[in-house]
Design a protein around this motif. Structure first.
Motif, PDB file in Angstrom:
ATOM      1  N   LEU A  35       0.834  -1.201   0.000  1.00 15.89           N
ATOM      2  CA  LEU A  35       0.000   0.000   0.000  1.00 15.89           C
ATOM      3  C   LEU A  35       0.873   1.256   0.000  1.00 15.89           C
ATOM      4  O   LEU A  35       0.595   2.216  -0.728  1.00 15.89           O
ATOM      5  N   ALA A  36       1.929   1.252   0.801  1.00 17.58           N
ATOM      6  CA  ALA A  36       2.843   2.392   0.848  1.00 17.58           C
ATOM      7  C   ALA A  36       3.444   2.658  -0.526  1.00 17.58           C
ATOM      8  O   ALA A  36       3.584   3.817  -0.939  1.00 17.58           O
ATOM      9  N   ASP A  37       3.795   1.595  -1.246  1.00 18.41           N
ATOM     10  CA  ASP A  37       4.350   1.775  -2.589  1.00 18.41           C
ATOM     11  C   ASP A  37       3.316   2.333  -3.560  1.00 18.41           C
ATOM     12  O   ASP A  37       3.656   3.067  -4.488  1.00 18.41           O
ATOM     13  N   GLU A  38       2.047   2.002  -3.342  1.00 18.69           N
ATOM     14  CA  GLU A  38       0.975   2.458  -4.230  1.00 18.69           C
ATOM     15  C   GLU A  38       0.546   3.903  -3.949  1.00 18.69           C
ATOM     16  O   GLU A  38       0.360   4.679  -4.877  1.00 18.69           O
ATOM     17  N   VAL A  39       0.359   4.232  -2.660  1.00 15.37           N
ATOM     18  CA  VAL A  39      -0.248   5.519  -2.319  1.00 15.37           C
ATOM     19  C   VAL A  39       0.677   6.433  -1.521  1.00 15.37           C
ATOM     20  O   VAL A  39       0.305   7.555  -1.204  1.00 15.37           O
ATOM     21  N   GLY A  40       1.861   5.964  -1.191  1.00 14.06           N
ATOM     22  CA  GLY A  40       2.780   6.743  -0.369  1.00 14.06           C
ATOM     23  C   GLY A  40       2.666   6.338   1.087  1.00 14.06           C
ATOM     24  O   GLY A  40       1.600   5.905   1.546  1.00 14.06           O
TER      25      GLY A  40
ATOM     26  N   GLY B 247      -0.140   7.606   3.275  1.00 14.76           N
ATOM     27  CA  GLY B 247      -1.464   7.037   3.038  1.00 14.76           C
ATOM     28  C   GLY B 247      -1.702   5.715   3.742  1.00 14.76           C
ATOM     29  O   GLY B 247      -2.804   5.163   3.672  1.00 14.76           O
ATOM     30  N   VAL B 248      -0.681   5.195   4.396  1.00 12.47           N
ATOM     31  CA  VAL B 248      -0.830   3.925   5.109  1.00 12.47           C
ATOM     32  C   VAL B 248      -1.427   4.197   6.482  1.00 12.47           C
ATOM     33  O   VAL B 248      -0.840   4.910   7.296  1.00 12.47           O
TER      34      VAL B 248
ATOM     35  N   ALA C 257      -6.853   1.618   6.429  1.00 12.71           N
ATOM     36  CA  ALA C 257      -6.642   1.289   5.012  1.00 12.71           C
ATOM     37  C   ALA C 257      -6.187  -0.157   4.851  1.00 12.71           C
ATOM     38  O   ALA C 257      -6.635  -0.860   3.935  1.00 12.71           O
TER      39      ALA C 257
ATOM     40  N   HIS D 249      -8.204  -3.460   3.140  1.00  3.63           N
ATOM     41  CA  HIS D 249      -7.586  -4.364   2.168  1.00  3.63           C
ATOM     42  C   HIS D 249      -7.936  -5.825   2.463  1.00  3.63           C
ATOM     43  O   HIS D 249      -8.172  -6.606   1.547  1.00  3.63           O
TER      44      HIS D 249
ATOM     45  N   GLY E 230       7.296   3.737  -1.378  1.00  2.35           N
ATOM     46  CA  GLY E 230       6.760   3.772  -0.017  1.00  2.35           C
ATOM     47  C   GLY E 230       7.656   3.064   0.974  1.00  2.35           C
ATOM     48  O   GLY E 230       7.891   3.558   2.086  1.00  2.35           O
TER      49      GLY E 230
END
Length: 186
Positions: free
Chosen positions: A18-23, A26-27, A31, A35, A98
């Motif tokens: 998630l960190a790689d996707e949204v920064g 955003g984790v 969230a 998932h 991320g």
């Protein structure tokens, strides 16, 4: 209700993805829970909260990063090792923004220092003793981090090829390391 098969490792990996996707910002626990289709409370039996989750992401990233660096520099020395190290560093930061961001936070846990140890090992080929070795590690990290951070943020808007600038930056670090003692004696 807790989902069967949910583990701290699974939660950490999902949070890292998630960190790689949204920064990294955003984790959140919510969230990650979404998932998995569970309530936030279900995650608290696996992680202690957001801070713990981010520390786990940082440790995962540090482990992955060291696992990448080791083979990249194995059997190499001097400039060849430095170029391989720098390219692996940049590649990881690009592939996992991320995780890379999480790695910039201090982590004190078993295994979190392998990347640092590999950095010192790679720099041994330049014959630097302490405290020069520590200064060289700091120069290398700040140069590579600064470059990849600016690149990630779109900070290189000039038409000049960024790859050429990257190669020149790494070559400049190599020259600084080769001439370290001379530069300090002046």
């Amino acid at each position: 209700m807790k989902r069967v098969g949910l583990t701290a490792d699974l939660v950490t990996r999902a949070a890292a993805d998630l960190a790689d996707e949204v920064g990294l910002a955003g984790v959140t626990v919510s969230a990650v829970a979404r998932h998995f289709g569970v309530k936030d409370a279900s995650l608290y039996s696996h992680v202690r909260g957001l801070r713990d989750l981010r520390q786990r992401i940082a440790l995962l990233a540090a482990t992955e990063f060291a696992d990448l660096l080791g083979p990249a520099v194995a059997g190499r020395a001097g400039r060849d090792a430095l170029v391989a190290f720098a390219d692996a560093y940049r590649g990881y930061a690009r592939a996992h923004p991320g995780r890379y961001a999480a790695m910039q936070e201090p982590v004190e846990a078993a295994g979190s220092h392998r990347g640092v140890d590999l950095t010192y090992g790679m720099l041994r080929g330049y014959g630097l003793a302490e405290p020069d070795a520590t200064d060289a590690v700091r120069l290398l990290r700040s140069t590579l981090h600064g470059f990849v951070d600016l690149e990630r943020r779109g900070g290189f808007n000039d038409p000049r090829d960024v790859e050429v600038s990257w190669r020149r930056a790494v070559a400049a670090v190599h020259l600084a390391l080769v001439h370290w003692r001379e530069a300090l004696s002046e």
